[in-house]
Design an enzyme around this catalytic site. Structure first.
Site, PDB file in Angstrom:
ATOM      1  N   GLY A  21     -14.710 -46.195 -10.998  1.00 17.59           N
ATOM      2  CA  GLY A  21     -14.109 -45.726  -9.758  1.00 17.59           C
ATOM      3  C   GLY A  21     -14.565 -44.312  -9.481  1.00 17.59           C
ATOM      4  N   CYS A  22     -13.735 -43.557  -8.834  1.00 17.78           N
ATOM      5  CA  CYS A  22     -14.047 -42.169  -8.488  1.00 17.78           C
ATOM      6  C   CYS A  22     -14.422 -41.383  -9.733  1.00 17.78           C
ATOM      7  CB  CYS A  22     -12.819 -41.543  -7.819  1.00 17.78           C
ATOM      8  SG  CYS A  22     -12.950 -39.769  -7.585  1.00 17.78           S
TER       9      CYS A  22
END
Length: 179
Positions: free
Chosen positions: A9-10
């Site tokens: 993810g981020c």
């Protein structure tokens, strides 16, 4: 020292999760898996380059093993959501393990099979396990992001919960200054 590359993810979240682990020397946020050289954050966020937000972890295998890093990776993000982590949606947020040698590939695939066999998740695992291609460090303002911007709303509502989870679940693996 060895390196491991993960997309969970981020990269602000993933970086913060790994940088306080004992045996981790350095974590660099960056991009891999895309079609152009030296992409910018804006280009990657467009979803058109094919890159993934990743971290590259430099670690001492005498202190923390690749298998232990895999355990932290699998337990600190949702590997069942295709191209998404929470509210972050797009191919740049896909779950991925980017191996650098056959041993990393073997260990990553074995861990994934073990989780699948155990029914660890309600849905199937979408994590890609592929060779690391070119790695491009992200812009300087993305490096060490949580530690430098911890009061920002995204950090307070998203990153902090992941950091707190690591402290609770992996307290024995944290650097002494963090525990």
């Amino acid at each position: 020292m060895e390196q491991a590359t993960f997309g969970g993810g981020c990269f602000w979240c993933t970086e913060a999760v790994f940088q306080n682990l004992n045996g981790v020397d350095k974590v660099v946020s960056g991009y891999t898996g895309g079609r152009i050289a030296n992409p910018t954050y804006k280009e990657v966020c467009s979803g058109l380059t094919g890159h993934n937000e990743v971290i590259q972890v430099t670690f001492d295998p005498k202190v923390i093993s690749y298998e232990e890093l895999l355990e932290v990776f699998w337990k600190t993000h949702d590997p069942t959501t295709l191209n998404q982590q929470g509210n972050d949606v797009g191919t740049q947020y896909r779950s991925g393990i980017y191996f650098q040698n056959e041993e990393q590939q073997r260990l990553a695939e074995a861990y994934k099979q073990k989780l699948t066999a155990a029914g660890a998740f309600d849905r199937g695992i979408t994590t890609e396990i592929v060779p690391l291609g070119a790695f491009y460090p992200a812009e300087n303002y993305h490096q060490n992001y949580y530690n430098l911007n911890g009061s920002q709303p995204y950090c307070q509502f998203v990153v902090k919960s992941k950091v707190d989870k690591v402290k609770a679940v992996f307290g024995d693996k944290l650097k002494k200054t963090v525990a």
